[in-house]
Design a protein around this motif. Structure first.
Motif, mmCIF file in Angstrom:
data_model
loop_
_atom_site.group_PDB
_atom_site.id
_atom_site.type_symbol
_atom_site.label_atom_id
_atom_site.label_comp_id
_atom_site.label_asym_id
_atom_site.label_seq_id
_atom_site.Cartn_x
_atom_site.Cartn_y
_atom_site.Cartn_z
ATOM 1 N N HIS A 119 0.816 -1.216 0.000
ATOM 2 C CA HIS A 119 0.000 0.000 0.000
ATOM 3 C C HIS A 119 0.852 1.269 0.000
ATOM 4 C CE1 HIS A 119 -3.351 -2.636 0.470
ATOM 5 N NE2 HIS A 119 -2.791 -3.168 1.536
ATOM 6 N N ASN A 120 2.162 1.106 0.154
ATOM 7 C CA ASN A 120 3.054 2.259 0.172
ATOM 8 C C ASN A 120 3.500 2.557 -1.265
ATOM 9 O OD1 ASN A 120 4.955 4.228 0.643
ATOM 10 N ND2 ASN A 120 5.834 3.196 2.427
ATOM 11 N N THR A 121 2.588 3.142 -2.016
ATOM 12 C CA THR A 121 2.829 3.366 -3.442
ATOM 13 C C THR A 121 4.013 4.313 -3.685
ATOM 14 O OG1 THR A 121 1.140 5.096 -3.463
ATOM 15 C CG2 THR A 121 0.445 2.868 -4.096
ATOM 16 N N ILE A 124 7.119 2.161 -3.385
ATOM 17 C CA ILE A 124 7.227 1.276 -4.550
ATOM 18 C C ILE A 124 7.762 2.068 -5.744
ATOM 19 C CG2 ILE A 124 5.915 -0.081 -6.230
ATOM 20 C CD1 ILE A 124 4.053 -0.846 -3.810
ATOM 21 N N ALA A 125 7.193 3.239 -6.000
ATOM 22 C CA ALA A 125 7.634 4.065 -7.124
ATOM 23 C C ALA A 125 9.089 4.496 -6.954
ATOM 24 C CB ALA A 125 6.722 5.287 -7.267
ATOM 25 N N ASP A 142 -2.832 -4.132 -7.407
ATOM 26 C CA ASP A 142 -2.673 -3.003 -8.324
ATOM 27 C C ASP A 142 -1.507 -3.217 -9.290
ATOM 28 O OD1 ASP A 142 -4.848 -1.684 -7.143
ATOM 29 O OD2 ASP A 142 -3.545 -0.769 -5.620
ATOM 30 N N VAL A 144 1.183 -4.949 -8.851
ATOM 31 C CA VAL A 144 2.482 -5.133 -8.199
ATOM 32 C C VAL A 144 2.511 -6.520 -7.558
ATOM 33 C CG1 VAL A 144 4.023 -4.270 -6.379
ATOM 34 C CG2 VAL A 144 2.682 -2.668 -7.750
#
Length: 164
Positions: A119-121, A124-125, A142, A144
């Protein structure tokens, strides 16, 4: 901003305070306190040489806690990174990661690993922008790949690897 320095065990209390303060804008005080528990003193007692601090006249402004794997001679691992909210989006985390990569490569490490929440987008990005590749998981969130229950029941994680 001063140069990156190696961490010291005596930095522990300040780092815990930084975590609780810096994440206070996105979490309740209790959640920020729980997050700071991911940074026990033992990391700075045993991995200070591979952990990095960035400070200026205001004190510690960013940190990276990482280590070289004892079981996998080619691997290094980034455990926890924090940047003062006032310095975010200014390349500070990139600077810490780059210094960690350089030190790991000098020590003969050929890859770096990291883990984050699905959930830590933002994380991740960032990891993908730094050249990390998500490792295959047992499901997707999503788009990932995610490892279900990686850190315990309901504690799913995205694992990353980056070649040096």
């Amino acid at each position: 901003m001063q140069d990156v320095r190696r961490a010291r065990t005596t930095d522990h209390t300040t780092l815990v305070e930084c975590v609780q303060r810096w994440w206070g804008d996105s979490r309740t005080p209790e959640q920020a306190r729980e997050l700071s528990l991911l940074l026990p003193r033992l990391f700075l007692q045993h991995f200070a040489d591979t952990s990095l601090i960035l400070e200026d006249e205001q004190g510690i402004r960013a940190f990276l806690v990482g280590f070289h794997s004892a079981d996998h001679a080619n691997e290094a691992y980034i455990h926890f990174v924090g940047v003062d909210p006032g310095l975010r989006k200014q390349g500070v985390a990139r600077r810490l990661y780059t210094a960690f990569f350089e030190r790991a490569a000098t020590a003969g490490r050929t890859e770096v690993r990291a883990v984050t929440s699905p959930h830590n987008t933002g994380s991740i990005a960032f990891h993908q922008a730094m050249g990390f590749e998500p490792e295959p998981g047992d499901r997707e969130v999503d788009g990932v790949p995610v490892h279900a229950d990686y850190d315990g029941p309901t504690l799913d994680r995205v694992t990353f690897r980056r070649a040096l």
